[in-house]
Design a protein around this motif. Structure first.
Motif, PDB file in Angstrom:
ATOM      1  N   ILE A  52      26.283  14.529  49.558  1.00 37.86           N
ATOM      2  CA  ILE A  52      24.835  14.363  49.758  1.00 37.86           C
ATOM      3  C   ILE A  52      24.230  13.547  48.624  1.00 37.86           C
ATOM      4  CG2 ILE A  52      22.627  15.609  49.797  1.00 37.86           C
ATOM      5  CD1 ILE A  52      24.179  17.859  51.300  1.00 37.86           C
ATOM      6  N   VAL A  53      24.597  13.852  47.385  1.00 40.36           N
ATOM      7  CA  VAL A  53      24.081  13.095  46.237  1.00 40.36           C
ATOM      8  C   VAL A  53      24.523  11.647  46.327  1.00 40.36           C
ATOM      9  CG1 VAL A  53      24.180  12.843  43.726  1.00 40.36           C
ATOM     10  CG2 VAL A  53      23.873  15.109  44.745  1.00 40.36           C
ATOM     11  N   ARG A  54      25.761  11.435  46.748  1.00 41.97           N
ATOM     12  CA  ARG A  54      26.272  10.063  46.881  1.00 41.97           C
ATOM     13  C   ARG A  54      25.457   9.271  47.902  1.00 41.97           C
ATOM     14  NH1 ARG A  54      32.062   8.267  49.228  1.00 41.97           N
ATOM     15  NH2 ARG A  54      31.786   6.063  48.894  1.00 41.97           N
ATOM     16  N   LYS A  55      25.124   9.893  49.023  1.00 45.15           N
ATOM     17  CA  LYS A  55      24.316   9.217  50.036  1.00 45.15           C
ATOM     18  C   LYS A  55      22.898   8.952  49.514  1.00 45.15           C
ATOM     19  CE  LYS A  55      27.398   8.946  53.209  1.00 45.15           C
ATOM     20  NZ  LYS A  55      27.950   7.666  53.626  1.00 45.15           N
ATOM     21  N   VAL A  57      21.994   8.569  46.366  1.00 41.25           N
ATOM     22  CA  VAL A  57      22.045   7.552  45.310  1.00 41.25           C
ATOM     23  C   VAL A  57      22.426   6.201  45.891  1.00 41.25           C
ATOM     24  CG1 VAL A  57      23.270   6.818  43.222  1.00 41.25           C
ATOM     25  CG2 VAL A  57      22.541   9.191  43.470  1.00 41.25           C
ATOM     26  N   GLY A  58      23.463   6.171  46.701  1.00 40.90           N
ATOM     27  CA  GLY A  58      24.010   4.910  47.176  1.00 40.90           C
ATOM     28  C   GLY A  58      23.281   4.278  48.331  1.00 40.90           C
ATOM     29  N   HIS A  59      22.582   5.049  49.098  1.00 39.89           N
ATOM     30  CA  HIS A  59      21.902   4.501  50.267  1.00 39.89           C
ATOM     31  C   HIS A  59      20.384   4.647  50.148  1.00 39.89           C
ATOM     32  CE1 HIS A  59      25.379   3.748  52.938  1.00 39.89           C
ATOM     33  NE2 HIS A  59      25.945   4.704  52.225  1.00 39.89           N
ATOM     34  N   VAL A  64      14.873   2.627  49.157  1.00 36.28           N
ATOM     35  CA  VAL A  64      13.497   2.872  48.711  1.00 36.28           C
ATOM     36  C   VAL A  64      13.026   1.659  47.913  1.00 36.28           C
ATOM     37  CG1 VAL A  64      12.059   4.244  47.142  1.00 36.28           C
ATOM     38  CG2 VAL A  64      13.575   5.394  48.743  1.00 36.28           C
ATOM     39  N   VAL A  65      13.878   1.201  47.004  1.00 36.63           N
ATOM     40  CA  VAL A  65      13.550   0.017  46.202  1.00 36.63           C
ATOM     41  C   VAL A  65      13.377  -1.200  47.106  1.00 36.63           C
ATOM     42  CG1 VAL A  65      14.403  -1.560  44.412  1.00 36.63           C
ATOM     43  CG2 VAL A  65      14.662   0.910  44.130  1.00 36.63           C
ATOM     44  N   LEU A 122      20.651   5.160  59.346  1.00 33.87           N
ATOM     45  CA  LEU A 122      19.426   5.961  59.396  1.00 33.87           C
ATOM     46  C   LEU A 122      18.938   6.325  57.988  1.00 33.87           C
ATOM     47  CD1 LEU A 122      20.103   8.375  62.390  1.00 33.87           C
ATOM     48  CD2 LEU A 122      18.643   6.352  62.332  1.00 33.87           C
ATOM     49  N   ILE A 123      19.872   6.637  57.101  1.00 32.04           N
ATOM     50  CA  ILE A 123      19.508   6.933  55.712  1.00 32.04           C
ATOM     51  C   ILE A 123      18.904   5.690  55.065  1.00 32.04           C
ATOM     52  CG2 ILE A 123      20.431   7.504  53.418  1.00 32.04           C
ATOM     53  CD1 ILE A 123      22.551   9.229  54.916  1.00 32.04           C
ATOM     54  N   ASN A 124      19.520   4.534  55.304  1.00 32.19           N
ATOM     55  CA  ASN A 124      19.003   3.270  54.766  1.00 32.19           C
ATOM     56  C   ASN A 124      17.571   3.026  55.242  1.00 32.19           C
ATOM     57  OD1 ASN A 124      21.595   2.916  53.757  1.00 32.19           O
ATOM     58  ND2 ASN A 124      22.149   1.347  55.233  1.00 32.19           N
ATOM     59  N   PHE A 125      17.378   3.141  56.542  1.00 27.53           N
ATOM     60  CA  PHE A 125      16.055   2.869  57.105  1.00 27.53           C
ATOM     61  C   PHE A 125      15.026   3.885  56.611  1.00 27.53           C
ATOM     62  CE2 PHE A 125      12.744   3.086  60.364  1.00 27.53           C
ATOM     63  CZ  PHE A 125      12.301   1.779  60.317  1.00 27.53           C
TER      64      PHE A 125
END
Length: 154
Positions: A52-55, A57-59, A64-65, A122-125
């Motif tokens: 979960i932390v990896r997703k 942080v990485g996605h 967001v930025v 979906l996480i990216n979006f």
């Protein structure tokens, strides 16, 4: 628009990296952050927690930025055309976010041992939407305050 293109190219250049190299790099970074979070909240991290932390942080945080920068780019590109006050601004923003999120997943099909993941898209979006939404809200509030000040001074 140039900022969006630079972001899209920059992100996707790193995505083509082989899965083993990418996974190793992000695992080290997210493990470090997961361990800090676990110590702060006094929890025992397991593999699911690290995932979960990896997703996040990485996605999510990356997008967001991207959402912030893309929203600012669209806003300042179209500011004097008053298009940012219309639904067209929102449509452009959502389409660019969906395009960038999908593109970053489809490009992974070109890399060895990597593949498309709908959940990652979906996480990216979601990250893109949150980052841009915050900027859009701040710009809206600033413009509203400016209009109220102009009306009060008349």
């Amino acid at each position: 628009m140039i900022i969006f293109i630079i972001l899209a190219v920059g992100i996707n250049a790193f995505i083509i990296v082989e899965a083993a190299m990418s996974g190793s790099s992000s695992a080290q970074q997210s493990s470090f952050i997961a361990d800090i979070i676990a110590k702060i909240f006094n929890i025992v991290p397991d593999d699911n927690f690290h995932h979960i932390v990896r997703k996040l942080v990485g996605h999510f945080s990356l997008y967001v930025v991207n959402g912030v920068l893309t929203t600012l780019a669209i806003y300042y590109s179209l500011k004097y055309k008053n298009i940012y006050k219309t639904n067209l601004f929102l449509i452009i923003y959502l389409l660019l976010g969906a395009l960038l999120a999908a593109l970053s997943e489809f490009v992974q099909l070109l890399a060895k041992n990597r593949g498309f993941a709908f959940n990652d898209m979906l996480i990216n979006f979601s990250g893109f939407f949150l980052g841009g939404g915050v900027v859009f809200l701040i710009c809206f509030l600033i413009n509203k305050k400016r209009r109220l000040n102009e009306q009060a001074s008349k």
